[in-house]
Design a protein around this motif. Structure first.
Motif, PDB file in Angstrom:
ATOM      1  N   HIS A 494       0.831  -1.207   0.000  1.00 44.95           N
ATOM      2  CA  HIS A 494       0.000   0.000   0.000  1.00 44.95           C
ATOM      3  C   HIS A 494       0.862   1.253   0.000  1.00 44.95           C
ATOM      4  CE1 HIS A 494      -3.264   2.758   0.846  1.00 44.95           C
ATOM      5  NE2 HIS A 494      -2.624   3.181   1.936  1.00 44.95           N
ATOM      6  N   ARG A 495       1.975   1.206   0.701  1.00 49.54           N
ATOM      7  CA  ARG A 495       2.866   2.369   0.762  1.00 49.54           C
ATOM      8  C   ARG A 495       3.777   2.462  -0.454  1.00 49.54           C
ATOM      9  NH1 ARG A 495       1.160   6.103   4.499  1.00 49.54           N
ATOM     10  NH2 ARG A 495       0.052   4.929   6.104  1.00 49.54           N
ATOM     11  N   ALA A 496       3.511   1.632  -1.454  1.00 51.90           N
ATOM     12  CA  ALA A 496       4.217   1.685  -2.738  1.00 51.90           C
ATOM     13  C   ALA A 496       5.713   1.452  -2.593  1.00 51.90           C
ATOM     14  CB  ALA A 496       3.955   3.016  -3.445  1.00 51.90           C
ATOM     15  N   MET A 497       6.091   0.556  -1.687  1.00 51.75           N
ATOM     16  CA  MET A 497       7.503   0.151  -1.637  1.00 51.75           C
ATOM     17  C   MET A 497       7.856  -0.511  -2.961  1.00 51.75           C
ATOM     18  SD  MET A 497       9.431  -2.454   1.003  1.00 51.75           S
ATOM     19  CE  MET A 497       9.220  -1.411   2.444  1.00 51.75           C
ATOM     20  N   SER A 498       8.995  -0.192  -3.501  1.00 54.83           N
ATOM     21  CA  SER A 498       9.366  -0.719  -4.807  1.00 54.83           C
ATOM     22  C   SER A 498       9.505  -2.234  -4.760  1.00 54.83           C
ATOM     23  CB  SER A 498      10.689  -0.096  -5.269  1.00 54.83           C
ATOM     24  OG  SER A 498      11.758  -0.602  -4.503  1.00 54.83           O
ATOM     25  N   ASP A 499       9.279  -2.840  -5.931  1.00 55.21           N
ATOM     26  CA  ASP A 499       9.390  -4.297  -6.014  1.00 55.21           C
ATOM     27  C   ASP A 499      10.765  -4.775  -5.558  1.00 55.21           C
ATOM     28  OD1 ASP A 499       6.858  -4.415  -6.928  1.00 55.21           O
ATOM     29  OD2 ASP A 499       7.337  -5.325  -8.870  1.00 55.21           O
ATOM     30  N   LEU A 500      11.806  -4.070  -5.978  1.00 55.87           N
ATOM     31  CA  LEU A 500      13.164  -4.484  -5.638  1.00 55.87           C
ATOM     32  C   LEU A 500      13.360  -4.484  -4.129  1.00 55.87           C
ATOM     33  CD1 LEU A 500      15.978  -5.272  -6.588  1.00 55.87           C
ATOM     34  CD2 LEU A 500      16.549  -2.831  -6.691  1.00 55.87           C
ATOM     35  N   TRP A 501      12.916  -3.424  -3.455  1.00 54.95           N
ATOM     36  CA  TRP A 501      13.074  -3.350  -2.005  1.00 54.95           C
ATOM     37  C   TRP A 501      12.221  -4.390  -1.301  1.00 54.95           C
ATOM     38  CZ3 TRP A 501      16.117  -1.256   1.567  1.00 54.95           C
ATOM     39  CH2 TRP A 501      17.022  -0.268   1.166  1.00 54.95           C
ATOM     40  N   LEU A 502      10.973  -4.511  -1.726  1.00 52.64           N
ATOM     41  CA  LEU A 502      10.063  -5.421  -1.040  1.00 52.64           C
ATOM     42  C   LEU A 502      10.533  -6.867  -1.169  1.00 52.64           C
ATOM     43  CD1 LEU A 502       7.528  -5.882   0.568  1.00 52.64           C
ATOM     44  CD2 LEU A 502       6.181  -5.690  -1.528  1.00 52.64           C
ATOM     45  N   ARG A 503      10.873  -7.271  -2.362  1.00 50.28           N
ATOM     46  CA  ARG A 503      11.324  -8.653  -2.554  1.00 50.28           C
ATOM     47  C   ARG A 503      12.699  -8.870  -1.920  1.00 50.28           C
ATOM     48  NH1 ARG A 503       9.170 -11.188  -8.141  1.00 50.28           N
ATOM     49  NH2 ARG A 503       7.217 -10.035  -8.323  1.00 50.28           N
ATOM     50  N   GLY A 504      13.540  -7.871  -1.977  1.00 52.24           N
ATOM     51  CA  GLY A 504      14.859  -8.002  -1.375  1.00 52.24           C
ATOM     52  C   GLY A 504      14.788  -8.142   0.138  1.00 52.24           C
ATOM     53  N   ILE A 505      13.930  -7.345   0.770  1.00 52.63           N
ATOM     54  CA  ILE A 505      13.780  -7.450   2.225  1.00 52.63           C
ATOM     55  C   ILE A 505      13.191  -8.802   2.603  1.00 52.63           C
ATOM     56  CG2 ILE A 505      12.485  -6.548   4.194  1.00 52.63           C
ATOM     57  CD1 ILE A 505      12.839  -3.763   2.997  1.00 52.63           C
ATOM     58  N   ALA A 506      12.181  -9.239   1.866  1.00 51.56           N
ATOM     59  CA  ALA A 506      11.567 -10.541   2.156  1.00 51.56           C
ATOM     60  C   ALA A 506      12.596 -11.664   2.022  1.00 51.56           C
ATOM     61  CB  ALA A 506      10.388 -10.792   1.222  1.00 51.56           C
ATOM     62  N   LEU A 507      13.419 -11.590   0.981  1.00 50.48           N
ATOM     63  CA  LEU A 507      14.446 -12.619   0.795  1.00 50.48           C
ATOM     64  C   LEU A 507      15.474 -12.571   1.924  1.00 50.48           C
ATOM     65  CD1 LEU A 507      15.713 -14.859  -0.889  1.00 50.48           C
ATOM     66  CD2 LEU A 507      16.875 -13.094  -2.240  1.00 50.48           C
ATOM     67  N   ALA A 508      15.865 -11.373   2.335  1.00 47.57           N
ATOM     68  CA  ALA A 508      16.837 -11.251   3.419  1.00 47.57           C
ATOM     69  C   ALA A 508      16.282 -11.829   4.712  1.00 47.57           C
ATOM     70  CB  ALA A 508      17.216  -9.782   3.614  1.00 47.57           C
ATOM     71  N   LEU A 509      15.020 -11.538   5.019  1.00 46.13           N
ATOM     72  CA  LEU A 509      14.408 -12.076   6.235  1.00 46.13           C
ATOM     73  C   LEU A 509      14.321 -13.599   6.166  1.00 46.13           C
ATOM     74  CD1 LEU A 509      11.507  -9.523   6.881  1.00 46.13           C
ATOM     75  CD2 LEU A 509      13.786  -9.567   7.900  1.00 46.13           C
TER      76      LEU A 509
END
Length: 734
Positions: A494-509
């Motif tokens: 909803h806050r329009a986090m970019s795909d790269l950031w969102l997927r990257g953070i999820a992968l890191a977690l």
């Protein structure tokens, strides 16, 4: 044994296939048009319905004293036939496998006419194709999840059940009911006198995995379907909270939570509770949007399964139902009958064990027996915070230990893990979820936040957490983790986090979670993984191999199935031979005292045959189930020491059957129970129980067959027959 093991493996696969097919057909019939446009809802409903069918059939047969595999399979087969007939009448369904539901991998298929068998096959094919599409969208997360869960599953396949609650009562209930064909509370001394009365839908699910092979060979894999359901339900919750595109990230993050992975291949029922509760919440949120019968009934099924699986599920489900009812918008005229029907479904799937306990005189929660187990005055039991809870022990538990439990820092000889570094993210999400997400989904956000917040508050003030139990008890919060991961993904989208950031953070977690596991993997698991690595590299380097796999997919699948069945007897032989060593030297989530008694169980496995065994230890009896053997070839029971010989612990003062001891009465009770072996155990700082002196005082009846510092095995001689008594009398007079 080769043919027996081969037949057991095949029958297990057949049984699971019937349950899966029944769940899929029921979901297809309930959802109808929704199944065509929402494959995620179809997948969640299919898994939830399969669990509900299995539990309902087992409850029905068990209540009637007819819990036999042949009858259960017959009922499930009849149900599948009825559902198949009903499903063929459904109108044809056109595929809508497009984002945000499934992915874009599957082309549109033509609408199929009513009554066509392809009208049943097509949704299944579409569902598989949608799943493949999502995997291709998230290859890194998919590989991490496959590695984490697959390695635990391999360990479960190569090792016997090893974890504490699995050995203490979940498997004891399932195996005892398999042998006696009903659902009576299992008799025992503390703590079994209490755990024999607990709600046990999870043990009924385990029964379906043990009955076909009449063994424990495959039971470590039993909750992998619920693990899948938990992940899908977390993704569904993320979607209902506003994540239309990135909802799969919530699925991966939930499944890869360390405490989830750690218990994936055990017989702990917390994943079952969390999966049922989250699936019920998903359909409850669908029902909030539109008051329709299918989501109402499925929500009731999920909440009911959670209530009947663990006492913890009862308050969780009650608060969830209250939140859904309070948040329901619009007029109540269409919603009221649907809510009533959902309540009936929940009661049918979740109320049996509570009603049974009332009939047996223990009260719905069997608190009178927990009183004896916990050594607490009955009038103190409802006080909050409960004695030995986190809140009550704050001074001794302390902030550091509480943080350790959530950060995944565990104690020696334990692999129990919390959430890890993402715990701070989850806490932040919980605080802002109702305000930071899509305002059009605020109602759903309040439901999710209230449930997760209640679970955290409940965890702090109710469950037992003394003696470092706080590390294991983080698993009670698995549904809260799923809800908050779902909310976090929805907020980020909803806050329009970019795909790269969102997927990257999820992968890191997710990778953080995997790095925390550090499992002590057996050599067999490591060898299997090495072979899988070799095969993956070979396929990656060879276009010819990939082409062959595509062209001969069906033949290769059939060959793999044949090899798996052919290898089942070899696996069984290894598991049986390795069982005593594994029980003595290994653990899954934490080291247990099973190692103290493993030598006695090993002797019985080698020499005990099918004779029934009476089990008692000092100062109390935690483990009865392992004496049954890998094929459940022996009955293992507690035998009363008094003349009353009641089979209901609740009828004894304080729920304690060890009263008015009488050696003569005990011997009579052994005879009535058909006992051949007496297995006595002790913790090193205690003496053997009194049955040792009674047995040693009657060498005419008992012969010691095995002894070590903590185990004794006596053989009880068969009772003399009339012919043998006459023979002895005649020979005595001569």
């Amino acid at each position: 044994m080769f043919l027996f093991d081969l037949l057991g493996a095949a029958l297990t696969l057949l049984t699971l296939a019937f349950l899966a097919l029944g769940g899929f057909l029921l979901a297809l019939i309930l959802l109808r048009e929704t199944a065509a446009r929402d494959r995620l809802a179809l997948a969640i409903a299919a898994l939830l319905a399969a669990c509900a069918e299995a539990v309902a059939i087992a409850l029905l047969l068990g209540a009637l004293g007819l819990l036999r595999l042949e009858l259960a399979l017959l009922l499930q087969a009849l149900l599948v036939l009825l559902l198949l007939r009903a499903a063929r009448r459904l109108p044809g369904q056109a595929s809508t496998c497009q984002p945000p539901q499934c992915g874009s991998a599957l082309p549109q298929l033509r609408r199929l006419g009513a009554g066509s068998e392809a009208g049943i096959r097509t949704p299944a094919r579409q569902l598989l194709a949608c799943t493949a599409g999502r995997v291709r969208e998230h290859p890194a997360l998919s590989l991490v999840a496959l590695h984490a869960v697959g390695s635990e599953a391999l360990r479960g396949l190569l090792r016997p059940p090893l974890s504490w609650d699995s050995l203490m009562y979940h498997l004891l209930l399932a195996a005892t009911w398999l042998q006696q064909h009903d659902l009576r509370p299992v008799l025992g001394i503390a703590p079994i006198n209490h755990y024999g009365f607990v709600p046990a839908n999870g043990s009924l699910w385990l029964w379906w995995w043990m009955a076909p092979s009449h063994s424990e060979l495959y039971v470590n894999l039993a909750f992998l379907p619920q693990l899948t359901l938990l992940g899908l339900a977390a993704g569904g919750l993320a979607r209902q909270l506003g994540a239309r595109r990135h909802w799969p990230l919530a699925s991966f993050l939930t499944v890869l939570t360390p405490t989830v992975v750690r218990f994936a291949a055990t017989e702990y029922v917390d994943i079952f509770v969390a999966a049922a509760l989250c699936a019920g919440c998903f359909f409850g949120l669908l029902w909030l949007r539109e008051p329709r019968w299918p989501p109402a009934l499925l929500a009731g099924a999920g909440l009911g399964l959670a209530c009947g699986t663990k006492i913890l599920g009862l308050p969780y489900a009650a608060v969830m139902a209250a939140a859904l009812l309070a948040a329901a918008p619009g007029r109540w005229r269409p919603r009221l009958p649907q809510a009533a029907a959902a309540l009936l479904v929940a009661a049918a799937l979740g109320g049996y064990f509570y009603a049974r306990n009332v009939v047996w005189g223990a009260g719905p929660l069997a608190l009178v027996c927990e009183e004896q187990t916990r050594k607490l005055p009955h009038h103190l039991m409802p006080v909050l915070p409960r004695p030995d809870s986190v809140a009550a022990l704050w001074a001794t538990v302390g902030k550091a230990q509480l943080l350790d439990a959530f950060f995944g820092i565990t104690r020696p000889q334990s692999m129990e893990l919390g959430v890890g570094p993402p715990v701070l993210v989850l806490l932040a999400v919980l605080l802002v979820l109702p305000f930071a997400g899509d305002p059009r989904r605020r109602c759903e956000a309040w439901v999710a936040a209230s449930q997760a917040g209640f679970e955290l508050a409940f965890w702090l003030i109710v469950p037992f957490s003394a003696n470092l139990h706080i590390f294991a008890n983080v698993r009670y919060l698995i549904p809260a983790f799923a809800l908050t991961f779902a909310g976090g993904v929805a907020i980020a989208e909803h806050r329009a986090m970019s795909d790269l950031w969102l997927r990257g953070i999820a992968l890191a977690l997710a990778v953080q979670s995997l790095l925390q596991l550090h499992s002590e993997m057996p050599h067999g698991v490591r060898l299997t993984m090495a072979l899988a690595d070799l095969g993956a590299v070979a396929f990656g380097l060879s276009p010819a191999l990939r082409g062959l796999a595509r062209r001969r997919a069906a033949a290769l699948a059939a060959a793999a199935l044949a090899l798996a069945l052919a290898g089942a007897p070899l696996l069984a032989r290894f598991r049986v031979a390795d069982r005593p060593r594994a029980l003595a030297a290994e653990w899954t989530a934490h080291s247990t005292s099973a190692r103290i008694f493993a030598a006695g169980w090993g002797w019985l496995d080698r020499n005990g045959g099918g004779g029934a065994v009476a089990v008692v230890s000092a100062p109390t009896t935690y483990f009865v189930y392992p004496a049954m053997g890998p094929y459940l070839e022996r009955r293992a029971v507690y035998v009363n020491v008094n003349r009353a010989n009641l089979d209901n612990a609740a009828r004894y003062p304080g729920c304690n059957p060890r009263v008015e001891p009488s050696p003569a009465a005990w011997i009579d009770n052994l005879r009535r129970a058909g006992i051949r072996w007496l297995l006595l155990g002790r913790y090193p700082e205690f003496e053997f129980p009194g049955e040792r002196q009674w047995a040693e005082a009657r060498p005419d009846l008992f012969t010691i067959r095995f002894a070590d510092p903590t185990n004794l095995v006596f053989e009880l001689h068969p009772a003399p027959t009339r012919f043998s008594q006459l023979y002895l009398t005649i020979n005595g007079t001569q």
